[in-house]
Scaffold this active site. Sequence first.
Site, PDB file in Angstrom:
ATOM      1  N   SER A  45      -7.364   3.668  -1.421  1.00 22.94           N
ATOM      2  CA  SER A  45      -7.394   3.497   0.032  1.00 22.94           C
ATOM      3  C   SER A  45      -8.839   3.595   0.493  1.00 22.94           C
ATOM      4  CB  SER A  45      -6.560   4.593   0.702  1.00 22.94           C
ATOM      5  OG  SER A  45      -6.884   4.710   2.069  1.00 22.94           O
ATOM      6  N   GLN A  46      -9.288   2.635   1.291  1.00 19.40           N
ATOM      7  CA  GLN A  46     -10.651   2.708   1.822  1.00 19.40           C
ATOM      8  C   GLN A  46     -10.808   3.891   2.772  1.00 19.40           C
ATOM      9  OE1 GLN A  46     -11.382  -1.222   3.441  1.00 19.40           O
ATOM     10  NE2 GLN A  46     -12.306  -1.884   1.514  1.00 19.40           N
ATOM     11  N   GLY A  47      -9.755   4.245   3.478  1.00 19.18           N
ATOM     12  CA  GLY A  47      -9.825   5.342   4.439  1.00 19.18           C
ATOM     13  C   GLY A  47      -9.619   6.725   3.847  1.00 19.18           C
ATOM     14  N   HIS A  66      -3.274   1.845   5.057  1.00 17.15           N
ATOM     15  CA  HIS A  66      -2.797   3.128   4.537  1.00 17.15           C
ATOM     16  C   HIS A  66      -2.567   4.111   5.686  1.00 17.15           C
ATOM     17  CE1 HIS A  66      -4.691   1.443   0.864  1.00 17.15           C
ATOM     18  NE2 HIS A  66      -3.673   2.054   0.274  1.00 17.15           N
ATOM     19  N   LYS A  69       0.844  -1.192   0.000  1.00 17.68           N
ATOM     20  CA  LYS A  69       0.000   0.000   0.000  1.00 17.68           C
ATOM     21  C   LYS A  69       0.883   1.247   0.000  1.00 17.68           C
ATOM     22  CE  LYS A  69      -3.826  -2.341   2.133  1.00 17.68           C
ATOM     23  NZ  LYS A  69      -4.780  -2.435   3.204  1.00 17.68           N
TER      24      LYS A  69
END
Length: 135
Positions: free
Chosen positions: A104-106, A63, A37
């Site tokens: 990135s999911q965040g 991340h 990542k």
Amino acid sequence: MNRLQLLSKGLRLIHKMSEEALAGVPLVHISPEGIFKYVMINVFDGGDASKAVIRGFADCTWHADIFEREEEVFKKLGLRAECPGGGRIEHNPEKKYLKVYGYSQGFGKADHAQTKRILATKYPDYTIEISDEGY
């Protein structure tokens, strides 16, 4: 010198130090090989100057782990950091190949075209591919 002049001189010195700290921040710091990542980080000095840097480490699960590690480094230099997004990097040094993809999911998806341009400053002899496919 009066107090206002001393304060002004002190602020100029602090600003110069943060500009020098920003100039010393490497544009790219990623793992030497593998799939991992990454995050793009916008780093700011005390004034108007900023630059985007790329960080990616195979030993970070999330991340946010990458961002938090680097944010601490920047804070110690008197700099501020923001993360506009991330993704993944595939790094194959034998083939001189980098692939930038995913999100990135965040933090959301980084600008992969900008990431490619930044990576090319450290890896000018690499083939760098970008894709919006995959996670």
